[in-house]
Enzyme design. Sequence first.
Site, short mmCIF file in Angstrom:
data_model
loop_
_atom_site.label_atom_id
_atom_site.label_comp_id
_atom_site.label_asym_id
_atom_site.label_seq_id
_atom_site.Cartn_x
_atom_site.Cartn_y
_atom_site.Cartn_z
N THR A 17 0.75 -1.22 0.10
CA THR A 17 -0.12 0.00 0.14
C THR A 17 0.94 1.11 0.04
O THR A 17 0.42 2.27 -0.64
CB THR A 17 -0.98 0.05 1.39
OG1 THR A 17 -1.77 -1.24 1.28
CG2 THR A 17 -1.94 1.04 1.27
N ARG A 21 7.60 -2.68 2.92
CA ARG A 21 7.92 -2.95 4.32
C ARG A 21 8.18 -4.21 4.63
O ARG A 21 7.43 -5.04 4.25
CB ARG A 21 6.45 -2.41 4.92
CG ARG A 21 6.47 -0.61 4.95
CD ARG A 21 5.08 -0.44 5.39
NE ARG A 21 4.83 0.90 5.13
CZ ARG A 21 3.81 1.67 5.44
NH1 ARG A 21 2.86 1.04 6.21
NH2 ARG A 21 3.74 3.05 5.19
N SER A 112 6.25 3.60 8.76
CA SER A 112 4.93 4.36 9.24
C SER A 112 4.67 4.06 10.63
O SER A 112 5.28 4.26 11.75
CB SER A 112 3.78 4.12 8.44
OG SER A 112 2.73 4.79 8.73
N HIS A 113 3.48 3.58 11.00
CA HIS A 113 2.98 3.22 12.38
C HIS A 113 3.41 1.89 12.92
O HIS A 113 3.10 1.70 14.04
CB HIS A 113 1.33 3.24 12.42
CG HIS A 113 0.82 2.40 11.41
ND1 HIS A 113 0.95 2.54 10.05
CD2 HIS A 113 0.33 1.15 11.15
CE1 HIS A 113 0.62 1.58 9.26
NE2 HIS A 113 0.14 0.82 10.20
N ASP A 276 1.94 9.51 14.17
CA ASP A 276 2.79 8.39 14.05
C ASP A 276 4.13 8.28 13.67
O ASP A 276 4.66 9.54 13.92
CB ASP A 276 1.80 7.34 12.95
CG ASP A 276 2.25 8.13 11.71
OD1 ASP A 276 2.30 9.24 11.33
OD2 ASP A 276 2.00 7.03 10.64
N ASP A 278 5.99 8.25 11.13
CA ASP A 278 6.58 9.19 10.18
C ASP A 278 5.78 10.31 9.99
O ASP A 278 6.06 11.21 8.94
CB ASP A 278 6.57 8.58 8.62
CG ASP A 278 5.17 7.97 8.20
OD1 ASP A 278 4.33 7.61 9.04
OD2 ASP A 278 5.10 8.04 6.92
N ASP A 280 2.32 11.26 9.33
CA ASP A 280 1.50 11.59 8.35
C ASP A 280 0.11 11.14 8.80
O ASP A 280 -0.94 11.57 8.51
CB ASP A 280 1.55 10.85 6.97
CG ASP A 280 1.91 9.40 7.14
OD1 ASP A 280 2.00 8.88 8.28
OD2 ASP A 280 2.16 8.75 6.13
N ARG A 281 0.11 10.41 9.98
CA ARG A 281 -1.28 10.03 10.69
C ARG A 281 -1.52 10.91 11.83
O ARG A 281 -0.68 11.58 12.37
CB ARG A 281 -1.48 8.86 10.96
CG ARG A 281 -1.16 7.67 9.97
CD ARG A 281 -1.32 6.17 10.49
NE ARG A 281 -1.30 5.26 9.49
CZ ARG A 281 -1.89 3.89 9.37
NH1 ARG A 281 -2.43 3.66 10.56
NH2 ARG A 281 -1.41 3.25 8.46
N THR A 343 -7.89 2.27 -1.16
CA THR A 343 -6.90 2.59 0.13
C THR A 343 -5.53 2.69 -0.41
O THR A 343 -5.02 1.93 -1.37
CB THR A 343 -7.04 1.34 1.08
OG1 THR A 343 -8.45 1.26 1.58
CG2 THR A 343 -5.91 1.56 2.13
N GLU A 362 -8.89 9.19 4.89
CA GLU A 362 -8.94 7.85 4.95
C GLU A 362 -9.14 7.62 6.49
O GLU A 362 -8.66 8.35 7.33
CB GLU A 362 -7.44 7.02 4.51
CG GLU A 362 -7.05 7.45 3.13
CD GLU A 362 -6.07 6.43 2.94
OE1 GLU A 362 -6.42 5.53 2.42
OE2 GLU A 362 -4.94 6.76 3.11
N LYS A 375 -0.68 12.64 3.33
CA LYS A 375 -1.57 12.94 4.38
C LYS A 375 -0.50 13.59 5.53
O LYS A 375 0.49 13.36 5.47
CB LYS A 375 -2.12 11.68 5.01
CG LYS A 375 -1.37 10.47 5.32
CD LYS A 375 -2.30 9.38 5.85
CE LYS A 375 -1.68 8.16 6.26
NZ LYS A 375 -0.89 7.30 5.11
C1 G16 Z 1 -0.71 3.70 4.45
C2 G16 Z 1 -1.42 4.06 3.08
C3 G16 Z 1 -2.79 4.68 3.39
C4 G16 Z 1 -3.50 3.35 3.94
C5 G16 Z 1 -2.60 2.85 5.15
C6 G16 Z 1 -3.34 1.51 5.56
O1 G16 Z 1 -0.59 4.35 5.49
O2 G16 Z 1 -0.49 5.34 2.86
O3 G16 Z 1 -3.17 5.32 2.47
O4 G16 Z 1 -4.83 3.66 4.31
O5 G16 Z 1 -1.57 2.41 4.87
O6 G16 Z 1 -3.25 0.78 4.43
P1 G16 Z 1 -3.72 -1.00 4.81
O7 G16 Z 1 -4.95 -0.78 5.06
O8 G16 Z 1 -3.41 -1.43 3.39
O9 G16 Z 1 -2.73 -1.44 5.87
P2 G16 Z 1 0.91 4.63 6.43
O10 G16 Z 1 0.43 5.60 7.33
O11 G16 Z 1 1.00 3.20 6.80
O12 G16 Z 1 1.76 5.18 5.43
#
Ligand code: G16
Length: 542
Positions: A17, A21, A112-113, A276, A278, A280-281, A343, A362, A375
Site C-alpha cells: 500500500t 515494508r 509508518s505506524h 505516527d 513518520d 502523516d497520521r 486505500t 482515509e 497525508k
Molecule cells: C498507508 C497508506 C494509507 C493506507 C494505510 C493503511 O498509510 O498510505 O493510504 O490507508 O497505509 O493501509 P492498509 O489498510 O493496506 O494497511 P501509512 O500511514 O501506513 O503510510
Amino acid sequence: MIRTVATKPFDDQKPGTSGLRKKVPVFQQPHYVENFVQSIFDALDGFEGKMLVLGGDGRFYNREVIQKVLAIAAANGFGKVMVGQGGILSTPAASNIIRKYKAFGGIILSASHNPGGPKEDFGIKYNAENGGPAPEKITDAIFAKSKAISQYRIADIGAVDLDKVGTVEVAGMTVEVIDPVKDYAELMESLFDFDALRALFKSGFRMAFDSMHAVTGPYGKEILENRLGAPVGTCRNFKPLPDFGGHHPDPNLVHAKKLYDDVMSPSGPDFGAASDGDGDRNMIVGKGMFVTPSDSLAIIAANAKLAPGYAKGISGVARSMPTSAAADRVAEKLGVGCYETPTGWKFFGNLLDAGKVTLCGEESFGTGSSHVREKDGLWAVLFWLAIVAARGESVKDIVTKHWATYGRNYYSRHDYEEVESEKANALMKDLGAKLDSLPGTQVRGLTVEKADDFSYHDPVDGSVSEHQGVRVMFAGGSRVVFRLSGTGTSGATLRVYMERYEADPSKHGIDTQEALADLIAAADDIAGIHSHTGRAAPSVIT
Ligand code: G16
C-alpha cells in the site's frame, strides 16, 4: 570510485500500500537495500543531474540506509541530494521539500505506524516529483526491475556527516543537509492564522500532543510550543527514538490510550492529538469526544473556510472506499466533487494534481490537502485547532452539531492481525465466490442490496485498479467492507469495516459497537471470519 556490483534478485520486493515494508533483518540481508534502491532508479528515466530528496522517520536502520541511498544515488548520476539533518524528514515534510525545491523525486524511509527496532519493521518508499507516493505504474515497474536485477552501481563515498547542516560534494554529487522542520513550519504558517492560534493558547486552552517518540517530536515542539506559545509540556514523547520507546507509534485508541484517558479525565487537557512514526497520521480527541478519522475529514471539509489557506473554499473531497461516507454529505451540500478511491494515498495524487479535490482523507487516521501530496498529521491537528479557535466551541460541540446537521455515520474498523496468509486468502476467495449470490438475501435482519469487489477507474489518467476490497451494501445504506491490509509485515491482516447512517439526532448518542452490533454479526455470517481464522474477536478495534 564507482563500483558495479553483481547481484541476484530477491523475489519479495513488491511495494505494498505504501512502499516496501519488511522486518529489519530482511533489509539487513546483503544487497537487499541496494537491489531495491537500484530497482527504483532503474524504473525511472531522466534523473541525471537532478535532485533527490531523502529522509526517514528515524527508526532503527535509518542512518545506515540513508548512507547507502546516498552512495547509490551518486553512482547513478543524481546531481544533488537534499537530506534531512540526522536523516530525519517527516513524510509530509519530505513531500513539501520535493515540491518546494522542484526535486525529481524523493526516497522516504519509514514503516509508518509499525514498531521499530532490530527485529521490527523498516520501509523504503519512492515519491514522485509531485511530492506524492509513486503511482501503481511506477511501483509495478520497480517490482519488475527488482525481479530482473543483475547488478547495482554504488560509489565509495565514506560516511556523510548527516548531523551538520550544510553542503558537501561526494563523488561528483552535492549533498545538502537541511533543517527538517523549517520549511514545513513555514508552510503551516502560510495556511493557518498563527495569531488566532496563539490567542487560543493564551486564553488557557490546554492541549497534549503525543509524538509517540517518533518523527513529529521536533515539528510539534517548534510549531506548537515555540511558534504558537503553547505551554512547555504540551508536547509529549517528543524525543524521536529508534525503537519508539518500545511502543507502536500508531495513533489510535489502542496505542494512544493514555492520551485518550488523560483527555477524558476531568482535570486533563481540553484537546489531545497524536501522530505516527513518520508524521502523516493523526488522532484527534476532545474532552468527551473521540473524533473518527472519517468524521474528521467531513468536519474539516464543512469548516474549511475558517482557515486562511482554504478561505476561498474547496474544489472537492476524496476519500478511500472503506472510509465512511460522512464527507460525501458535506461535498453534496457544498456542491463540490466527491471521489471514492482505493486505500492508499497514492490514489489521491492525480485528483489533487488535476485540481479536482482540495481535501482527502482515509479511515486509517489520515487526512490531508493539496498543500502537499501526502497525508499530514500535524496539519490536521492545526486545522482542528483553527476550527476550535474560530468557532469558540469545544470539539464535542463541533462534532455533535455536525451530526445534527448532516446525520451521523456510525463507523468502526475491526482488525484481525497476523492471521496465517493462507487462511486469510481462503476467506477472501470464498467471499469473492459468493458475491453474486448475496443480493436479495437476509442476514441478521438486514437485506443485502449489492455486493461487489471494488475497482477504481481513475478519472484523470483512465487507469483501472481492481480487487480493492469487497463491499456488501444493505438496504437503508449500511455496509460492511472486507479487505486485506497492504502494509503488514507478518502474516495477513484482515480489515473489516462497518458503517451505518443515522439521520435522527435523538439516536446519535449510542455506543458505536452497540450501534453496529448487527453489522458486526452479519460480517461474520457472510465471511466466516471465525471459522476461517479461528479468531473469536478482532485484535484491534478502532
Ligand atoms: C498507508 C497508506 C494509507 C493506507 C494505510 C493503511 O498509510 O498510505 O493510504 O490507508 O497505509 O493501509 P492498509 O489498510 O493496506 O494497511 P501509512 O500511514 O501506513 O503510510
